[in-house]
Write a protein that holds these residues in place. Structure first.
Motif, PDB file in Angstrom:
ATOM      1  N   VAL A 262      -0.961   6.158  -8.346  1.00  0.00           N
ATOM      2  CA  VAL A 262      -1.385   5.057  -7.470  1.00  0.00           C
ATOM      3  C   VAL A 262      -2.594   5.486  -6.642  1.00  0.00           C
ATOM      4  O   VAL A 262      -3.566   4.729  -6.493  1.00  0.00           O
ATOM      5  CB  VAL A 262      -0.236   4.610  -6.548  1.00  0.00           C
ATOM      6  CG1 VAL A 262      -0.734   3.595  -5.524  1.00  0.00           C
ATOM      7  CG2 VAL A 262       0.896   4.006  -7.368  1.00  0.00           C
ATOM      8  N   GLU A 263      -2.558   6.694  -6.128  1.00  0.00           N
ATOM      9  CA  GLU A 263      -3.673   7.197  -5.318  1.00  0.00           C
ATOM     10  C   GLU A 263      -4.949   7.279  -6.151  1.00  0.00           C
ATOM     11  O   GLU A 263      -6.036   6.926  -5.682  1.00  0.00           O
ATOM     12  CB  GLU A 263      -3.331   8.567  -4.747  1.00  0.00           C
ATOM     13  CG  GLU A 263      -4.368   9.109  -3.787  1.00  0.00           C
ATOM     14  CD  GLU A 263      -3.934  10.412  -3.148  1.00  0.00           C
ATOM     15  OE1 GLU A 263      -4.061  10.535  -1.922  1.00  0.00           O
ATOM     16  OE2 GLU A 263      -3.466  11.310  -3.884  1.00  0.00           O
ATOM     17  N   LYS A 264      -4.840   7.722  -7.388  1.00  0.00           N
ATOM     18  CA  LYS A 264      -6.006   7.836  -8.280  1.00  0.00           C
ATOM     19  C   LYS A 264      -6.646   6.476  -8.519  1.00  0.00           C
ATOM     20  O   LYS A 264      -7.876   6.347  -8.551  1.00  0.00           O
ATOM     21  CB  LYS A 264      -5.581   8.461  -9.610  1.00  0.00           C
ATOM     22  CG  LYS A 264      -6.683   8.541 -10.662  1.00  0.00           C
ATOM     23  CD  LYS A 264      -6.160   9.181 -11.928  1.00  0.00           C
ATOM     24  CE  LYS A 264      -7.272   9.284 -12.989  1.00  0.00           C
ATOM     25  NZ  LYS A 264      -7.666   7.969 -13.525  1.00  0.00           N
ATOM     26  N   ASN A 265      -5.811   5.450  -8.676  1.00  0.00           N
ATOM     27  CA  ASN A 265      -6.343   4.130  -8.992  1.00  0.00           C
ATOM     28  C   ASN A 265      -6.769   3.337  -7.750  1.00  0.00           C
ATOM     29  O   ASN A 265      -7.712   2.550  -7.809  1.00  0.00           O
ATOM     30  CB  ASN A 265      -5.313   3.323  -9.786  1.00  0.00           C
ATOM     31  CG  ASN A 265      -5.156   3.851 -11.194  1.00  0.00           C
ATOM     32  OD1 ASN A 265      -6.103   3.839 -11.981  1.00  0.00           O
ATOM     33  ND2 ASN A 265      -3.984   4.338 -11.532  1.00  0.00           N
ATOM     34  N   GLN A 266      -6.059   3.541  -6.646  1.00  0.00           N
ATOM     35  CA  GLN A 266      -6.411   2.818  -5.424  1.00  0.00           C
ATOM     36  C   GLN A 266      -7.560   3.473  -4.677  1.00  0.00           C
ATOM     37  O   GLN A 266      -8.323   2.811  -3.984  1.00  0.00           O
ATOM     38  CB  GLN A 266      -5.195   2.729  -4.496  1.00  0.00           C
ATOM     39  CG  GLN A 266      -4.107   1.821  -5.004  1.00  0.00           C
ATOM     40  CD  GLN A 266      -4.576   0.388  -5.114  1.00  0.00           C
ATOM     41  OE1 GLN A 266      -5.143  -0.168  -4.192  1.00  0.00           O
ATOM     42  NE2 GLN A 266      -4.350  -0.211  -6.272  1.00  0.00           N
ATOM     43  N   MET A 267      -7.636   4.819  -4.810  1.00  0.00           N
ATOM     44  CA  MET A 267      -8.681   5.587  -4.129  1.00  0.00           C
ATOM     45  C   MET A 267      -8.637   5.398  -2.623  1.00  0.00           C
ATOM     46  O   MET A 267      -9.644   5.418  -1.939  1.00  0.00           O
ATOM     47  CB  MET A 267     -10.069   5.218  -4.675  1.00  0.00           C
ATOM     48  CG  MET A 267     -10.173   5.498  -6.157  1.00  0.00           C
ATOM     49  SD  MET A 267     -11.703   4.984  -6.892  1.00  0.00           S
ATOM     50  CE  MET A 267     -11.333   5.296  -8.636  1.00  0.00           C
ATOM     51  N   LYS A 268      -7.437   5.146  -2.113  1.00  0.00           N
ATOM     52  CA  LYS A 268      -7.240   4.982  -0.682  1.00  0.00           C
ATOM     53  C   LYS A 268      -5.893   5.591  -0.309  1.00  0.00           C
ATOM     54  O   LYS A 268      -5.095   5.943  -1.169  1.00  0.00           O
ATOM     55  CB  LYS A 268      -7.269   3.500  -0.287  1.00  0.00           C
ATOM     56  CG  LYS A 268      -8.638   2.860  -0.455  1.00  0.00           C
ATOM     57  CD  LYS A 268      -8.599   1.387  -0.136  1.00  0.00           C
ATOM     58  CE  LYS A 268      -9.979   0.771  -0.350  1.00  0.00           C
ATOM     59  NZ  LYS A 268      -9.977  -0.687  -0.189  1.00  0.00           N
ATOM     60  N   ALA A 269      -5.661   5.679   1.003  1.00  0.00           N
ATOM     61  CA  ALA A 269      -4.388   6.230   1.480  1.00  0.00           C
ATOM     62  C   ALA A 269      -3.219   5.370   1.011  1.00  0.00           C
ATOM     63  O   ALA A 269      -3.365   4.177   0.756  1.00  0.00           O
ATOM     64  CB  ALA A 269      -4.406   6.308   3.008  1.00  0.00           C
ATOM     65  N   LEU A 270      -2.070   6.013   0.911  1.00  0.00           N
ATOM     66  CA  LEU A 270      -0.869   5.323   0.417  1.00  0.00           C
ATOM     67  C   LEU A 270       0.101   5.079   1.567  1.00  0.00           C
ATOM     68  O   LEU A 270       1.296   5.296   1.444  1.00  0.00           O
ATOM     69  CB  LEU A 270      -0.206   6.176  -0.665  1.00  0.00           C
ATOM     70  CG  LEU A 270      -1.106   6.582  -1.846  1.00  0.00           C
ATOM     71  CD1 LEU A 270      -0.371   7.539  -2.757  1.00  0.00           C
ATOM     72  CD2 LEU A 270      -1.565   5.360  -2.613  1.00  0.00           C
ATOM     73  N   SER A 271      -0.431   4.624   2.690  1.00  0.00           N
ATOM     74  CA  SER A 271       0.394   4.527   3.893  1.00  0.00           C
ATOM     75  C   SER A 271       1.455   3.446   3.821  1.00  0.00           C
ATOM     76  O   SER A 271       2.348   3.398   4.656  1.00  0.00           O
ATOM     77  CB  SER A 271      -0.498   4.293   5.123  1.00  0.00           C
ATOM     78  OG  SER A 271      -1.348   3.184   4.920  1.00  0.00           O
ATOM     79  N   GLN A 272       1.379   2.538   2.807  1.00  0.00           N
ATOM     80  CA  GLN A 272       2.433   1.526   2.705  1.00  0.00           C
ATOM     81  C   GLN A 272       3.742   2.137   2.203  1.00  0.00           C
ATOM     82  O   GLN A 272       4.801   1.542   2.349  1.00  0.00           O
ATOM     83  CB  GLN A 272       2.020   0.359   1.791  1.00  0.00           C
ATOM     84  CG  GLN A 272       1.956   0.672   0.305  1.00  0.00           C
ATOM     85  CD  GLN A 272       0.569   1.059  -0.147  1.00  0.00           C
ATOM     86  OE1 GLN A 272      -0.081   1.868   0.489  1.00  0.00           O
ATOM     87  NE2 GLN A 272       0.116   0.481  -1.242  1.00  0.00           N
ATOM     88  N   PHE A 273       3.673   3.328   1.612  1.00  0.00           N
ATOM     89  CA  PHE A 273       4.892   4.016   1.166  1.00  0.00           C
ATOM     90  C   PHE A 273       5.336   4.977   2.264  1.00  0.00           C
ATOM     91  O   PHE A 273       4.860   6.109   2.356  1.00  0.00           O
ATOM     92  CB  PHE A 273       4.639   4.780  -0.138  1.00  0.00           C
ATOM     93  CG  PHE A 273       4.222   3.899  -1.286  1.00  0.00           C
ATOM     94  CD1 PHE A 273       5.063   2.910  -1.760  1.00  0.00           C
ATOM     95  CD2 PHE A 273       2.987   4.060  -1.889  1.00  0.00           C
ATOM     96  CE1 PHE A 273       4.684   2.095  -2.812  1.00  0.00           C
ATOM     97  CE2 PHE A 273       2.593   3.258  -2.948  1.00  0.00           C
ATOM     98  CZ  PHE A 273       3.444   2.275  -3.405  1.00  0.00           C
ATOM     99  N   ASN A 274       6.255   4.530   3.113  1.00  0.00           N
ATOM    100  CA  ASN A 274       6.700   5.374   4.221  1.00  0.00           C
ATOM    101  C   ASN A 274       8.089   5.955   3.994  1.00  0.00           C
ATOM    102  O   ASN A 274       8.698   6.495   4.915  1.00  0.00           O
ATOM    103  CB  ASN A 274       6.656   4.591   5.538  1.00  0.00           C
ATOM    104  CG  ASN A 274       7.414   3.279   5.465  1.00  0.00           C
ATOM    105  OD1 ASN A 274       8.327   3.137   4.651  1.00  0.00           O
ATOM    106  ND2 ASN A 274       7.049   2.312   6.286  1.00  0.00           N
TER     107      ASN A 274
END
Length: 425
Positions: A262-274
């Protein structure tokens, strides 16, 4: 146009313009995605990508001359991107968006461009791709011996859950789980993820449903040690014991791999997964695909239509979140007597207390899809209208809290007092 001398890929030894050289380098970094390359008011595609886009979107294929043949081209206006993307994604294509990061200036030969996002069936956040009252799961699977690790995330809501499947019937259970859940994409470990490998030529050939897009991902990401480090860094903890996966290399493996993808494709922080949760398939009555179809839970057996299904009759929910929850409850009937009775007690209270039920429904109608709004905000995709919608939804919570306290309801102790921090937000 005629296909004579059309180049499906760049040829070695050929000389290209600086812009085309950059396109080729970006494409080589994303070989499995259709690359939409921003040029002024258009997203352009070249070579094989142009032929794909022309065919799938029914747009004109043109070409630019080169020394050894013609380079196919096809472009779409930037303002119509949202109407074209669903057609490519729904047909199983990955799409890389390469944006201009600066304005063209006189004398500047090459505008700086970067891939800002890669869209795949399981990593969608745009509302026009998603069904309001249905999850869109990305799955990750790995295997050790006769056991499987399965991770599921809904990037649009922040849901993250994992399970381990063991036993002689593990193959059938895995296939059943991927078939019955709304999974749109499944990532699998591969030593060479950039190679075009047919699923039918691998050990996974009978384990992934036909309607699920299979995506190869580097097996390094599935390494338990690499995954453990990834999870510790993401959740900012010193141990995974609190998540219940510290003793399972399989669960750590798929959990870390799916975050990395997900990080590779979004290229942004994954802060929605807490956080993440574990579940056991044996905690619920298993309803396989055949039973789901025969019971017409979500669509009619004859016409495959939602209208006329059991859910279409039962779903009187006022929010998208409630609709997704009701769908999940239908798909995962409880087996534990205590949990069943707790749910029935809540139903009984709402049936007996008419004013409580009516007041709640009235106020719930003012709440937007907080889960998906929060996820879009977390990755920086929300617009002003969505920020206002989230604010209005949060400001409705004190009224719901007041209703629950007024009627001395036992439905939700969590909502009886809304945290001050949430209201200040």
């Amino acid at each position: 146009m005629a296909k004579d001398n059309l180049l499906s890929k760049p040829e070695e030894g050929m000389t290209y313009t600086p812009m085309m050289e950059h396109f080729i380098s970006v494409k080589n970094a994303n070989p499995d995605a259709v690359l939409l390359y921003r040029m002024g008011d258009f997203y352009e595609t070249f070579f094989e990508d142009a032929q794909i886009v022309s065919k799938e979107l029914n747009i004109v294929l043109t070409a630019r001359a080169s020394d050894n043949g013609k380079i196919p081209m096809a472009g779409i206006p930037y303002h119509s991107l949202d109407s074209h993307l669903p057609k490519l994604i729904n047909r199983g294509f990955k799409v890389a968006i390469c944006e201009q990061m600066e304005q063209p200036t006189p004398g500047k030969k090459l505008v700086r461009r970067e891939v800002v996002r890669i869209l795949t069936p399981g990593t969608l956040l745009e509302n026009n791709f998603l069904t309001e009252k249905q999850n869109n799961y990305l799955a990750a699977v790995t295997k050790k011996g006769k056991s499987y690790g399965l991770a599921l995330v809904d990037i649009s809501t922040g849901e993250f859950k994992v399970t381990q499947i063991d036993g002689e019937k593990a193959d059938n259970i895995l296939l059943s789980e991927l078939s019955r859940l709304p999974v749109s994409e499944c990532i699998l470990p591969s030593e060479h993820p950039d190679r075009k490998t047919e699923l039918s030529d691998t050990v996974w050939k009978d384990l992934i449903p036909e309607n699920v897009t299979a995506t190869w991902f580097t097996e390094i990401a599935f390494n338990p040690k690499v995954s453990e480090k990834k999870l510790l860094e993401h959740f900012k903890v010193k141990s995974l014991e609190g998540f219940g996966i510290h003793n399972s290399p399989l669960l750590m493996s798929v959990s870390g791999a799916i975050l990395a993808y997900v990080e590779k494709n979004q290229m942004k922080a994954l802060s929605q997964f807490n956080g993440l949760s574990t579940y056991k398939i044996t905690d619920f009555l298993i309803i396989d695909n055949i039973a789901k179809r025969n019971l017409e839970l979500f669509c009619t057996s004859r016409d495959n239509l939602f209208q006329g299904s059991l859910l279409s009759v039962l779903d009187q929910t006022k929010t998208a979140m409630g609709g997704r929850l009701l769908r999940a409850w239908l798909l995962n009937p409880l087996l534990d007597k205590t949990h069943i009775n707790r749910r029935l007690d809540t139903v009984e209270e709402l049936v007996n207390k008419n004013m409580l039920r009516l007041d709640l429904r009235d106020h719930l109608g003012n709440i937007r899809d907080i889960e998906r709004l929060a996820s879009r905000i977390a990755v920086g995709m929300a617009n002003g209208r969505e920020m206002v919608a989230l604010s209005a939804s949060i400001n409705t919570l004190p009224s719901i809290s007041e209703i629950l306290n007024k009627h001395e309801s036992n439905i939700s102790n969590i909502l009886k007092k809304v945290p001050d921090e949430l209201l200040e937000l």
